[in-house]
Design a protein around this motif. Sequence first.
Motif, PDB file in Angstrom:
ATOM      1  N   ARG A 176       4.247   5.994  -9.339  1.00 50.21           N
ATOM      2  CA  ARG A 176       4.746   4.783  -8.670  1.00 50.21           C
ATOM      3  C   ARG A 176       5.085   5.057  -7.215  1.00 50.21           C
ATOM      4  NH1 ARG A 176       8.783   1.403 -12.188  1.00 50.21           N
ATOM      5  NH2 ARG A 176       6.955   1.605 -13.527  1.00 50.21           N
ATOM      6  N   ALA A 177       5.640   6.245  -6.938  1.00 54.28           N
ATOM      7  CA  ALA A 177       5.943   6.601  -5.551  1.00 54.28           C
ATOM      8  C   ALA A 177       4.656   6.674  -4.728  1.00 54.28           C
ATOM      9  CB  ALA A 177       6.685   7.933  -5.502  1.00 54.28           C
ATOM     10  N   GLN A 178       3.607   7.218  -5.330  1.00 56.49           N
ATOM     11  CA  GLN A 178       2.320   7.278  -4.632  1.00 56.49           C
ATOM     12  C   GLN A 178       1.777   5.879  -4.363  1.00 56.49           C
ATOM     13  OE1 GLN A 178      -1.154   8.612  -6.879  1.00 56.49           O
ATOM     14  NE2 GLN A 178      -1.765   9.872  -5.151  1.00 56.49           N
ATOM     15  N   THR A 179       1.877   4.991  -5.350  1.00 50.90           N
ATOM     16  CA  THR A 179       1.401   3.617  -5.176  1.00 50.90           C
ATOM     17  C   THR A 179       2.161   2.928  -4.051  1.00 50.90           C
ATOM     18  OG1 THR A 179       0.785   3.448  -7.513  1.00 50.90           O
ATOM     19  CG2 THR A 179       1.116   1.382  -6.325  1.00 50.90           C
ATOM     20  N   ILE A 180       3.484   3.120  -4.019  1.00 49.77           N
ATOM     21  CA  ILE A 180       4.301   2.520  -2.966  1.00 49.77           C
ATOM     22  C   ILE A 180       3.895   3.057  -1.599  1.00 49.77           C
ATOM     23  CG2 ILE A 180       6.644   2.462  -2.013  1.00 49.77           C
ATOM     24  CD1 ILE A 180       7.644   2.275  -4.921  1.00 49.77           C
ATOM     25  N   SER A 181       3.655   4.373  -1.518  1.00 52.01           N
ATOM     26  CA  SER A 181       3.237   4.962  -0.246  1.00 52.01           C
ATOM     27  C   SER A 181       1.925   4.355   0.240  1.00 52.01           C
ATOM     28  CB  SER A 181       3.092   6.478  -0.409  1.00 52.01           C
ATOM     29  OG  SER A 181       2.589   7.070   0.769  1.00 52.01           O
TER      30      SER A 181
END
Length: 238
Positions: A176-181
Amino acid sequence: MPHHLDLDTTELPREVQAIRKAITDALRVPDPQRPRQTIGQAKAGIYAFYDYDGEPIYVGQTAEGFGVRLGRHLTGQRSDAVAKYVLDPFEVHAISVWSLPHIGDMPARERKAALDPYEYTVYQHLVTHSAYGAVLNEGDIPPGPLQELPDPVECVIIPDDIFPDRSHPDVRIARRAQTISLLAKNISERKVSAGLRRTLVTQTERLHALAEGRFFALSAAVEDEGPEGVVEEPEGLF
């Protein structure tokens, strides 16, 4: 001399094959509104995606068939929601579809307008049952009169043997952190809609809740063990 395993590199990874089979099986379920056809053959209707917590994350409509539209979202084919990092197919654990054959029987040019109030009805249901009062859709769902919905076809698309790894909170937090980035990078590089920025807010709230829940769960486990039960983890991966 390096040892080469005898692998068929033309085959997809077994996990991907298993998930694609689950999606195919889901689309082969008989359409309760028209039992002589499968749900994948239904020409028109509404669909919703849910994550590993049962949280609704996306709602959409199709006037071209569930088989075509769900394939685009879930199997790496062209999808605006996936391309813009609005929707991460990795997060989809289950789907619901509402077949509307009376709209599928209409001329193709008339279907979208007829589907809009049904999509809004499902959307209202989802946000009411969402812990965040929101889904990840970039576009606004046009309001309309609430409609009576048929019972949905509900299918899990992540096999039981894959579920523990896919649903692990640390894996989901990283993903999810990667998607947000990537979503934030997309927003920073072009003029985007207010809806896409709203999706970023919703995703960050979802990440915060997941990370906070994981932190408190681990903290509680350490407290239950007591000082003598704490084992320090070595630095690095190994």
